[in-house]
Design a protein around this motif. Structure first.
Motif, short mmCIF file in Angstrom:
data_model
loop_
_atom_site.label_atom_id
_atom_site.label_comp_id
_atom_site.label_asym_id
_atom_site.label_seq_id
_atom_site.Cartn_x
_atom_site.Cartn_y
_atom_site.Cartn_z
N VAL A 171 0.83 -1.21 0.00
CA VAL A 171 0.00 0.00 0.00
C VAL A 171 0.87 1.26 0.00
O VAL A 171 0.68 2.15 -0.82
N THR A 172 1.83 1.32 0.91
CA THR A 172 2.62 2.55 1.06
C THR A 172 3.48 2.84 -0.17
O THR A 172 3.78 4.01 -0.43
N ASN A 173 3.87 1.81 -0.90
CA ASN A 173 4.70 2.02 -2.09
C ASN A 173 3.89 2.35 -3.32
O ASN A 173 4.45 2.62 -4.39
N THR A 174 2.57 2.31 -3.18
CA THR A 174 1.71 2.50 -4.35
C THR A 174 0.72 3.65 -4.18
O THR A 174 0.45 4.38 -5.13
N ILE A 175 0.20 3.81 -2.98
CA ILE A 175 -0.91 4.74 -2.74
C ILE A 175 -0.46 5.92 -1.87
O ILE A 175 0.23 5.72 -0.87
N ALA A 176 -0.86 7.11 -2.27
CA ALA A 176 -0.54 8.32 -1.49
C ALA A 176 -1.21 8.24 -0.12
O ALA A 176 -2.31 7.69 0.00
N PRO A 177 -0.58 8.78 0.93
CA PRO A 177 -1.11 8.66 2.30
C PRO A 177 -2.57 9.08 2.46
O PRO A 177 -3.35 8.41 3.12
N LYS A 178 -2.96 10.16 1.81
CA LYS A 178 -4.32 10.67 1.97
C LYS A 178 -5.38 9.74 1.39
O LYS A 178 -6.57 9.83 1.73
N ASP A 179 -4.98 8.82 0.52
CA ASP A 179 -5.94 7.95 -0.16
C ASP A 179 -5.95 6.52 0.36
O ASP A 179 -6.73 5.69 -0.12
N ARG A 180 -5.10 6.20 1.33
CA ARG A 180 -4.91 4.80 1.71
C ARG A 180 -6.14 4.17 2.36
O ARG A 180 -6.47 3.02 2.09
N GLU A 181 -6.82 4.90 3.22
CA GLU A 181 -8.01 4.33 3.87
C GLU A 181 -9.10 4.04 2.84
O GLU A 181 -9.73 2.98 2.87
N GLU A 182 -9.34 4.98 1.94
CA GLU A 182 -10.35 4.77 0.90
C GLU A 182 -9.97 3.59 0.01
O GLU A 182 -10.83 2.77 -0.36
N PHE A 183 -8.69 3.47 -0.29
CA PHE A 183 -8.23 2.36 -1.13
C PHE A 183 -8.42 1.02 -0.43
O PHE A 183 -8.92 0.06 -1.02
N ILE A 184 -8.04 0.94 0.86
CA ILE A 184 -8.20 -0.30 1.61
C ILE A 184 -9.67 -0.72 1.67
O ILE A 184 -10.00 -1.90 1.56
N CYS A 185 -10.54 0.24 1.83
CA CYS A 185 -11.98 -0.06 1.85
C CYS A 185 -12.43 -0.70 0.52
O CYS A 185 -13.23 -1.64 0.51
N SER A 186 -11.88 -0.22 -0.58
CA SER A 186 -12.19 -0.80 -1.89
C SER A 186 -11.72 -2.24 -1.98
O SER A 186 -12.43 -3.12 -2.48
N VAL A 187 -10.53 -2.50 -1.47
CA VAL A 187 -9.98 -3.85 -1.53
C VAL A 187 -10.75 -4.78 -0.60
O VAL A 187 -11.00 -5.95 -0.93
N PHE A 188 -11.16 -4.28 0.57
CA PHE A 188 -12.01 -5.07 1.46
C PHE A 188 -13.30 -5.48 0.76
O PHE A 188 -13.77 -6.61 0.88
N GLY A 189 -13.86 -4.54 0.02
CA GLY A 189 -15.08 -4.82 -0.73
C GLY A 189 -14.87 -5.94 -1.73
O GLY A 189 -15.74 -6.81 -1.92
N TYR A 190 -13.71 -5.94 -2.37
CA TYR A 190 -13.39 -7.00 -3.34
C TYR A 190 -13.35 -8.36 -2.64
O TYR A 190 -13.90 -9.35 -3.15
N LEU A 191 -12.71 -8.43 -1.46
CA LEU A 191 -12.64 -9.68 -0.72
C LEU A 191 -14.03 -10.21 -0.38
O LEU A 191 -14.33 -11.39 -0.60
N SER A 192 -14.89 -9.34 0.13
CA SER A 192 -16.24 -9.75 0.52
C SER A 192 -17.05 -10.21 -0.69
O SER A 192 -17.81 -11.18 -0.60
N PHE A 193 -16.86 -9.55 -1.81
CA PHE A 193 -17.63 -9.87 -3.01
C PHE A 193 -17.29 -11.26 -3.53
O PHE A 193 -18.12 -11.91 -4.18
N GLN A 194 -16.09 -11.76 -3.24
CA GLN A 194 -15.71 -13.10 -3.71
C GLN A 194 -16.54 -14.19 -3.04
O GLN A 194 -16.71 -15.27 -3.61
N LEU A 195 -17.08 -13.92 -1.84
CA LEU A 195 -17.98 -14.88 -1.21
C LEU A 195 -19.31 -14.90 -1.94
O LEU A 195 -19.90 -15.97 -2.17
N VAL A 196 -19.79 -13.74 -2.34
CA VAL A 196 -21.08 -13.64 -3.03
C VAL A 196 -21.02 -14.34 -4.39
O VAL A 196 -21.95 -15.03 -4.80
N THR A 197 -19.90 -14.19 -5.08
CA THR A 197 -19.79 -14.72 -6.45
C THR A 197 -19.13 -16.09 -6.51
O THR A 197 -19.05 -16.69 -7.59
N GLY A 198 -18.64 -16.61 -5.39
CA GLY A 198 -17.91 -17.88 -5.39
C GLY A 198 -18.80 -19.06 -5.74
O GLY A 198 -20.00 -19.09 -5.46
N LYS A 199 -18.19 -20.06 -6.38
CA LYS A 199 -18.91 -21.27 -6.74
C LYS A 199 -19.21 -22.07 -5.48
O LYS A 199 -18.35 -22.23 -4.61
#
Length: 370
Positions: A171-199
Motif C-alpha cells: 500500500v505505502t509504495n503505491t498509494i498516497a497517504p491521503k488515499d490509503r483508507e479509501e483504497f483499503i476499503c475498496s480492496v475489502f469490498g473485493y474480498l467480501s464480493f468473492q464470497l457472493v460470487t464464489g462457486k
C-alpha cells in the motif's frame, strides 16, 4: 456486556479475520488461491491459519484455553484433508501465560509438546476437544504438533488495520497517504464480493485476479512514477577481483572493455538498490526488466552464433556480439513505475546477467562447446 455489544465483538472478530486474510493476499505468490472459512479460517492449501480476536487486552492463553484446544481438535477431525499441510498457525491477540504448557512453545521438541498437552487436566469447556486429541494416533499427533505454531500477542483489530494494513509496503509504495483508507476499503469490498460470487459458496480469493484488481483499483490513487536515481559510483571504489563478468571479458580477449563495464555494472547495481529502498513495490518490475534484458540478449546471441563458420575467430565474434548487445540494450530504458532511466542501467543489468551466468558472452564453436 449487552447482547448487541456481544454481537458487535463477534462481527469484529470476522472482520479481523478478513484483515489477516488481506495481508496474506498482499504477500501471496502468483498462482495461489486463498480460502476463507474452509480448512481453517484462512488457508492456501499448504498453511492453515486460525484467527482469534479479543477486545480484552489482558487475555491469556492458559493450559485449558478453548481457542487452543478447539483449533487442535478441529485439525484432527479434518486430518485426512490436512495431512499434507506444511504448517498450522494459531494467530491470536491473547498472550501465552508464562509457565503454561504453551510457554516457549516454539522451543519444545514435538515429543515434549505431546507430553505436556496430554498431561492437562481438562475442564468441562474443553472436555470434548481434549478427548478428541487424546484418542488421536500418537505418532500423527507428534507430527501435527511439530507443524503447529502459535503467534500470540498479535495486534488487535484497530491496531492491525492502522499499523499492518495501512502501512503494508504493497500500500505505502503505491498509494498516497491521503488515499490509503479509501483504497483499503475498496480492496475489502473485493474480498467480501468473492464470497457472493464464489462457486458453491466457497470463499476463494484467486491471487492472480486479486493482483489484477489491486492494480485496477490503485490506478485511481496511484503515486507518481519514481524518477530514476542516478548513480555516480565508479570502478575505483570496487575491486574487479572475483567478478565473473570480468573473467568472461578476459577470456575473449576484451580487457579494454573491463573498466567501462565495471562502471556500468556498479552504477546500475547502486541505482537498483536506491529504487528498491525508495519503493519496495518495484522489486517485481525490476526483476522482470532483468529477465527482458536476458531474453533479448540470448535471442541476439542466437543470431550471432548462426553466422559462425569454421573459419571464424570465435573470440572476435564474441567481441562483436558483446558490442552489439550493449548497443542494442542501451535503448531499452522503459521500466514500469520508473521514469528517465539512464542508458547505463540496461547495460549494467546485461552485465548482471553475465555475472549470474544467465548469459555466456563467449561464442564458442560447436566443437569447443561439447
Amino acid at each position: 456486556m449487552s447482547s448487541k455489544s456481544d454481537a458487535s465483538t463477534k462481527i469484529l472478530g470476522f472482520k479481523y479475520q478478513e484483515m489477516v486474510a488481506l495481508k496474506e493476499c498482499f504477500e501471496a505468490k502468483d498462482g495461489t488461491k486463498i480460502y476463507l472459512e474452509c480448512l481453517g479460517d484462512i488457508s492456501d492449501g499448504k498453511t492453515s491459519i486460525e484467527v482469534k480476536h479479543s477486545i480484552n487486552d489482558d487475555k491469556k492463553l492458559i493450559d485449558t484455553h478453548i481457542d487452543f484446544w478447539k483449533t487442535l481438535s478441529n485439525i484432527i477431525t479434518e486430518y485426512d484433508k490436512f495431512r499434507f499441510y506444511n504448517k498450522f498457525i494459531l494467530h491470536t491477540t491473547a498472550e501465552i501465560k508464562m509457565g503454561s504448557i504453551l510457554d516457549e512453545w516454539e522451543k519444545l521438541e514435538k515429543s515434549d509438546k505431546k507430553r505436556k498437552i496430554l498431561g492437562v487436566k481438562p475442564n468441562e469447556k474443553i472436555k470434548a476437544h481434549y478427548a478428541n486429541v487424546k484418542d488421536f494416533d500418537k505418532k500423527e499427533l507428534e507430527n501435527l504438533l511439530d507443524k503447529f505454531e502459535i503467534k500470540d500477542k498479535q495486534l488487535s483489530a484497530k491496531e492491525y488495520y492502522k499499523n499492518i494494513l495501512l502501512e503494508h509496503p504493497a500500500v505505502t509504495n503505491t498509494i498516497a497517504p491521503k488515499d490509503r483508507e479509501e483504497f483499503i476499503c475498496s480492496v475489502f469490498g473485493y474480498l467480501s464480493f468473492q464470497l457472493v460470487t464464489g462457486k458453491n459458496y466457497t470463499w476463494t480469493i484467486d491471487i492472480d485476479s486479486f493482483k489484477d484488481n489491486f492494480r485496477a483499483y490503485s490506478k485511481k490513487y496511484q503515486i507518481d512514477d519514481l524518477s530514476f536515481p542516478i548513480s555516480n559510483a565508479t570502478k575505483d571504489s570496487v575491486s574487479k577481483t572475483n567478478f565473473h563478468f570480468v573473467k568472461a571479458l578476459e577470456d575473449i580477449g576484451y580487457d579494454r572493455k573491463i573498466g567501462r563495464s565495471m562502471d556500468n555494472y556498479i552504477r546500475a547495481s547502486e541505482s537498483r538498490i536506491k529504487m528498491i529502498e525508495t519503493r519496495t513495490s518495484l522489486c517485481e518490475n525490476l526483476d522482470n526488466f532483468d529477465d527482458e534484458i536476458k531474453d533479448f540478449t540470448l535471442e541476439l546471441k542466437d543470431s550471432h552464433i548462426d553466422q559462425i563458420t569454421e573459419q571464424c575467430d570465435t573470440k572476435e565474434k564474441s567481441k562483436r556480439f558483446f558490442d552489439d548487445s550493449l548497443m542494442k540494450v542501451s535503448s531499452k530504458t522503459k521500466i514500469e513505475g520508473v521514469t528517465n532511466t539512464r542508458s547505463y542501467y540496461p547495460k549494467g543489468r546485461l552485465l548482471h546477467n553475465v555475472e549470474i551466468k544467465a548469459i555466456d558472452i563467449n561464442l564458442k564453436s560447436e566443437d569447443e562447446s561439447k
